[in-house]
Design an enzyme around this catalytic site. Structure first.
Site, PDB file in Angstrom:
ATOM      1  N   SER A   1     -59.567 -70.416  15.703  1.00 13.20           N
ATOM      2  CA  SER A   1     -60.607 -71.449  15.734  1.00 13.20           C
ATOM      3  C   SER A   1     -60.754 -72.279  14.458  1.00 13.20           C
ATOM      4  O   SER A   1     -61.613 -73.155  14.417  1.00 13.20           O
ATOM      5  CB  SER A   1     -61.963 -70.783  16.049  1.00 13.20           C
TER       6      SER A   1
ATOM      7  N   THR B   1     -63.883 -77.358  22.790  1.00 18.26           N
ATOM      8  CA  THR B   1     -64.498 -78.010  21.637  1.00 18.26           C
ATOM      9  C   THR B   1     -64.524 -79.525  21.807  1.00 18.26           C
ATOM     10  O   THR B   1     -63.680 -80.091  22.513  1.00 18.26           O
ATOM     11  CB  THR B   1     -63.692 -77.639  20.374  1.00 18.26           C
ATOM     12  N   ASP B   2     -65.452 -80.179  21.103  1.00 17.61           N
ATOM     13  CA  ASP B   2     -65.458 -81.644  21.098  1.00 17.61           C
ATOM     14  C   ASP B   2     -64.256 -82.224  20.348  1.00 17.61           C
ATOM     15  O   ASP B   2     -63.961 -83.414  20.462  1.00 17.61           O
ATOM     16  CB  ASP B   2     -66.773 -82.185  20.500  1.00 17.61           C
ATOM     17  N   GLU B   3     -63.563 -81.375  19.568  1.00 18.77           N
ATOM     18  CA  GLU B   3     -62.473 -81.897  18.724  1.00 18.77           C
ATOM     19  C   GLU B   3     -61.298 -82.418  19.558  1.00 18.77           C
ATOM     20  O   GLU B   3     -60.473 -83.182  19.057  1.00 18.77           O
ATOM     21  CB  GLU B   3     -62.024 -80.829  17.721  1.00 18.77           C
TER      22      GLU B   3
ATOM     23  N   TYR C   1     -55.123 -77.404  15.760  1.00 16.16           N
ATOM     24  CA  TYR C   1     -56.184 -76.682  16.474  1.00 16.16           C
ATOM     25  C   TYR C   1     -56.632 -77.460  17.705  1.00 16.16           C
ATOM     26  O   TYR C   1     -56.620 -76.940  18.831  1.00 16.16           O
ATOM     27  CB  TYR C   1     -57.380 -76.434  15.542  1.00 16.16           C
TER      28      TYR C   1
ATOM     29  N   LYS D   1     -56.286 -76.646  21.764  1.00 21.18           N
ATOM     30  CA  LYS D   1     -57.431 -76.523  22.675  1.00 21.18           C
ATOM     31  C   LYS D   1     -57.310 -77.547  23.816  1.00 21.18           C
ATOM     32  O   LYS D   1     -57.618 -77.241  24.965  1.00 21.18           O
ATOM     33  CB  LYS D   1     -58.744 -76.732  21.913  1.00 21.18           C
TER      34      LYS D   1
ATOM     35  N   ARG E   1     -70.457 -84.400  11.236  1.00 25.81           N
ATOM     36  CA  ARG E   1     -70.367 -83.414  12.310  1.00 25.81           C
ATOM     37  C   ARG E   1     -71.732 -83.319  12.998  1.00 25.81           C
ATOM     38  O   ARG E   1     -72.760 -83.583  12.396  1.00 25.81           O
ATOM     39  CB  ARG E   1     -69.976 -82.021  11.747  1.00 25.81           C
TER      40      ARG E   1
HETATM   41  P1  NAD Z   1     -64.027 -67.024  16.067  1.00 28.23           P
HETATM   42  O1  NAD Z   1     -62.768 -67.338  15.323  1.00 28.23           O
HETATM   43  O2  NAD Z   1     -65.247 -66.616  15.298  1.00 28.23           O
HETATM   44  O3  NAD Z   1     -63.752 -65.845  17.117  1.00 28.23           O
HETATM   45  C1  NAD Z   1     -62.607 -65.802  17.908  1.00 28.23           C
HETATM   46  C2  NAD Z   1     -62.519 -64.408  18.528  1.00 28.23           C
HETATM   47  O4  NAD Z   1     -61.345 -64.376  19.358  1.00 28.23           O
HETATM   48  C3  NAD Z   1     -62.385 -63.288  17.507  1.00 28.23           C
HETATM   49  O5  NAD Z   1     -63.222 -62.212  17.862  1.00 28.23           O
HETATM   50  C4  NAD Z   1     -60.915 -62.884  17.618  1.00 28.23           C
HETATM   51  O6  NAD Z   1     -60.678 -61.505  17.300  1.00 28.23           O
HETATM   52  C5  NAD Z   1     -60.633 -63.182  19.078  1.00 28.23           C
HETATM   53  N1  NAD Z   1     -59.206 -63.448  19.323  1.00 28.23           N
HETATM   54  C6  NAD Z   1     -58.395 -64.283  18.628  1.00 28.23           C
HETATM   55  N2  NAD Z   1     -57.138 -64.218  19.129  1.00 28.23           N
HETATM   56  C7  NAD Z   1     -57.174 -63.340  20.166  1.00 28.23           C
HETATM   57  C8  NAD Z   1     -56.205 -62.866  21.090  1.00 28.23           C
HETATM   58  N3  NAD Z   1     -54.926 -63.273  21.018  1.00 28.23           N
HETATM   59  N4  NAD Z   1     -56.590 -61.989  22.038  1.00 28.23           N
HETATM   60  C9  NAD Z   1     -57.881 -61.560  22.106  1.00 28.23           C
HETATM   61  N5  NAD Z   1     -58.834 -61.957  21.250  1.00 28.23           N
HETATM   62  C10 NAD Z   1     -58.482 -62.845  20.294  1.00 28.23           C
HETATM   63  O7  NAD Z   1     -64.305 -68.287  16.978  1.00 28.23           O
HETATM   64  P2  NAD Z   1     -65.685 -68.973  17.409  1.00 28.23           P
HETATM   65  O8  NAD Z   1     -66.089 -69.926  16.361  1.00 28.23           O
HETATM   66  O9  NAD Z   1     -66.617 -67.923  17.875  1.00 28.23           O
HETATM   67  O10 NAD Z   1     -65.181 -69.825  18.658  1.00 28.23           O
HETATM   68  C11 NAD Z   1     -65.129 -69.249  19.963  1.00 28.23           C
HETATM   69  C12 NAD Z   1     -64.619 -70.282  20.949  1.00 28.23           C
HETATM   70  O11 NAD Z   1     -65.483 -71.417  20.940  1.00 28.23           O
HETATM   71  C13 NAD Z   1     -63.225 -70.808  20.630  1.00 28.23           C
HETATM   72  O12 NAD Z   1     -62.532 -70.976  21.839  1.00 28.23           O
HETATM   73  C14 NAD Z   1     -63.487 -72.145  19.961  1.00 28.23           C
HETATM   74  O13 NAD Z   1     -62.417 -73.033  20.167  1.00 28.23           O
HETATM   75  C15 NAD Z   1     -64.741 -72.599  20.678  1.00 28.23           C
HETATM   76  N6  NAD Z   1     -65.621 -73.497  19.915  1.00 28.23           N
HETATM   77  C16 NAD Z   1     -66.051 -73.148  18.662  1.00 28.23           C
HETATM   78  C17 NAD Z   1     -66.924 -73.994  17.970  1.00 28.23           C
HETATM   79  C18 NAD Z   1     -67.457 -73.624  16.613  1.00 28.23           C
HETATM   80  O14 NAD Z   1     -68.163 -74.439  16.001  1.00 28.23           O
HETATM   81  N7  NAD Z   1     -67.197 -72.439  16.088  1.00 28.23           N
HETATM   82  C19 NAD Z   1     -67.353 -75.190  18.569  1.00 28.23           C
HETATM   83  C20 NAD Z   1     -66.887 -75.500  19.855  1.00 28.23           C
HETATM   84  C21 NAD Z   1     -66.036 -74.641  20.520  1.00 28.23           C
HETATM   85  P1  TYD Z   2     -65.439 -76.616   9.484  1.00 26.44           P
HETATM   86  O1  TYD Z   2     -66.617 -75.693   9.349  1.00 26.44           O
HETATM   87  O2  TYD Z   2     -64.088 -76.119   9.104  1.00 26.44           O
HETATM   88  O3  TYD Z   2     -65.459 -77.151  10.997  1.00 26.44           O
HETATM   89  P2  TYD Z   2     -64.547 -78.318  11.705  1.00 26.44           P
HETATM   90  O4  TYD Z   2     -63.434 -78.687  10.817  1.00 26.44           O
HETATM   91  O5  TYD Z   2     -64.069 -77.616  12.939  1.00 26.44           O
HETATM   92  O6  TYD Z   2     -65.490 -79.434  11.972  1.00 26.44           O
HETATM   93  O7  TYD Z   2     -65.714 -77.923   8.629  1.00 26.44           O
HETATM   94  C1  TYD Z   2     -66.875 -78.731   8.840  1.00 26.44           C
HETATM   95  C2  TYD Z   2     -66.738 -79.970   7.973  1.00 26.44           C
HETATM   96  O8  TYD Z   2     -66.784 -79.586   6.600  1.00 26.44           O
HETATM   97  C3  TYD Z   2     -65.408 -80.684   8.164  1.00 26.44           C
HETATM   98  O9  TYD Z   2     -65.623 -82.090   8.058  1.00 26.44           O
HETATM   99  C4  TYD Z   2     -64.562 -80.202   6.994  1.00 26.44           C
HETATM  100  C5  TYD Z   2     -65.604 -79.966   5.909  1.00 26.44           C
HETATM  101  N1  TYD Z   2     -65.274 -78.884   4.950  1.00 26.44           N
HETATM  102  C6  TYD Z   2     -65.313 -79.116   3.568  1.00 26.44           C
HETATM  103  O10 TYD Z   2     -65.605 -80.236   3.109  1.00 26.44           O
HETATM  104  N2  TYD Z   2     -65.017 -78.077   2.730  1.00 26.44           N
HETATM  105  C7  TYD Z   2     -64.694 -76.830   3.186  1.00 26.44           C
HETATM  106  O11 TYD Z   2     -64.394 -75.923   2.372  1.00 26.44           O
HETATM  107  C8  TYD Z   2     -64.671 -76.599   4.596  1.00 26.44           C
HETATM  108  C9  TYD Z   2     -64.304 -75.244   5.156  1.00 26.44           C
HETATM  109  C10 TYD Z   2     -64.974 -77.654   5.445  1.00 26.44           C
END
Ligand code: NAD
Ligand code: TYD
Length: 359
Positions: A85, A133-135, A159, A163, A223
């Site tokens: 992620s 994700t919105d990305e 990434y 997705k 963001r």
């Molecule tokens: P995270 O990285 O915190 O957690 C990912 C989890 O998936 C971990 O527990 C990891 O052990 C497990 N995992 C990774 N590879 C695996 C595999 N091959 N088999 C089984 N388990 C596996 O991620 P997150 O931030 O909780 O994101 C969860 C989901 O939401 C992702 O699909 C991500 O794309 C999506 N998402 C995240 C955000 C965000 O802001 N974090 C926003 C929008 C969507």
């Molecule tokens: P991040 O939390 O990695 O989420 P995403 O890239 O998926 O949006 O980053 C959020 C924003 O912060 C993004 O514009 C990148 C910026 N960023 C920094 O400026 N410094 C950092 O060390 C990190 C991790 C992110």
């Protein structure tokens, strides 16, 4: 219902598992996670002994194991969150993202198809819900526009490309095989249990330890931040009431320029630590920009609000303060995940076995 949640030991997944285990005592919730560096069972310590909760350690790319788990637990619904992620990691190691996010999602879909098509009722009462994700939509300009469900996919990072690819496979399984699928695309989440490589927990930890705060480029990227518990609530609502084959955007209508967010974060951490105002501002360090850094994300979640009545529950300032307080009160968790000790623990605990029920 028997629900399989993948990636339930990660950041968002752990909030989804907790919500469903507590809210639906009559469901069986199976959490399937590989426990990569991002997965941490300590995130679920409060529900690990619940009678309706089971943890299984497995890799979503391992089709045979996934199929056996679906059969063993008679899974009706899948909420698929497991993924690599972090954008910066995807820039360093794109293959890992293609493997987990694309091939892993495909093996989940194919295992679900094999299992559900083997049942007399086939897809009746079944659901494959993919969390995206919105990305995938790419980047917006500073022009007040939003990503809607109809925005063309235009991913820029490995990434978001991975997705986007997984989203296409999910929709293809609906269109080709009739699988009841749903996809949601959510904006940046924040809250407890996020791995401290992402902006907010990384910076809280660095402020606490008087380490530099690396701001990419000029800090002008925008963001749209959503409290993770609001995302978990949206997932629950959509899983139960969303329309099959639909896409729903989930977002906070809460846009922040990185540098403004970072200044608010510094002020909040300093205040909660009892530091004088402006104490940590000198930690801001402008560094080389992330390659391909998307300028602005902003989600229009009107469809979700109009159809299913969901909307964010918290003001950002309040959510951020709760989040900062959580990390400052859980320094042991932060120290553990940054030391990597928990990984050694899992490797010993689950050595030669990929399945565990904590009961
Ligand atoms: P995270 O990285 O915190 O957690 C990912 C989890 O998936 C971990 O527990 C990891 O052990 C497990 N995992 C990774 N590879 C695996 C595999 N091959 N088999 C089984 N388990 C596996 O991620 P997150 O931030 O909780 O994101 C969860 C989901 O939401 C992702 O699909 C991500 O794309 C999506 N998402 C995240 C955000 C965000 O802001 N974090 C926003 C929008 C969507
Ligand atoms: P991040 O939390 O990695 O989420 P995403 O890239 O998926 O949006 O980053 C959020 C924003 O912060 C993004 O514009 C990148 C910026 N960023 C920094 O400026 N410094 C950092 O060390 C990190 C991790 C992110």
């Amino acid at each position: 219902m028997n629900i399989l949640i993948t990636g339930g030991a990660g950041f968002i997944g752990s909030h989804v598992v907790r919500l469903l285990v507590n809210k639906y005592p009559h469901y069986n919730i199976v959490n399937l996670d590989k426990l990569t560096y991002a997965g941490n069972l300590a995130n679920l310590a409060d529900v690990e002994n619940a009678p309706n909760y089971t943890f299984v350690r497995a890799d979503i790319c391992d089709y045979d194991t996934i199929l056996a788990i679906l059969q063993q637990y008679h899974i009706d619904g899948i909420i698929h969150l497991a993924a690599e992620s972090h954008v910066d990691r995807s820039i360093r190691d794109p293959f890992a993202f293609a493997r987990t996010n694309v091939m892993g999602t495909l093996s989940m879909l194919q295992a679900a198809r094999t299992y559900w098509e083997s049942l007399p009722e086939r897809y009746e009462g079944k659901r494959f819900y993919h969390i995206s994700t919105d990305e995938v939509y790419g980047a917006l300009e500073f022009d007040g526009t939003f990503f809607t469900e109809d925005t063309r996919y235009n991913p820029h990072s490995p990434y978001s490309a991975s997705k986007a690819s997984s989203d296409h496979f999910v929709r293809a399984y609906h269109d080709t095989y009739g699988m009841p699928t749903i996809v949601t695309n959510c904006s940046n989440n924040y809250g407890a249990y996020q791995f401290p490589e992402k902006l907010i927990p990384l910076f809280i930890n660095n402020i606490r330890n008087r380490r530099p705060l690396p701001v990419y480029g000029k800090g002008e990227n925008v963001r749209d931040w959503l409290f993770v518990e609001d995302h978990a609530r949206a997932i629950d609502t959509i899983f139960h009431s969303g329309r099959v084959a639909e896409t729903y955007n989930i977002g906070g209508f809460n846009e922040w320029r990185n540098i403004d967010l970072i200044k608010l974060l510094i002020a909040t951490v300093d205040r909660l630590l009892g530091n004088p105002e402006g104490h940590s501002i000198d930690l801001i360090t402008y560094v080389t920009d992330r390659p391909g850094h998307d300028l602005r994300y902003a989600i229009d979640s009107t469809k979700l609000k109009n159809e299913l009545g969901w909307q964010p529950s918290l003001q950002f300032e309040e959510g951020l303060e709760r989040t900062v307080a959580w990390y400052l009160n859980n320094q042991e968790w932060l120290d553990n995940v940054t030391s990597g000790e928990y990984m050694q623990y899992y490797d010993q605990m689950y050595n030669n076995s990929n399945t565990s029920n904590p009961q």
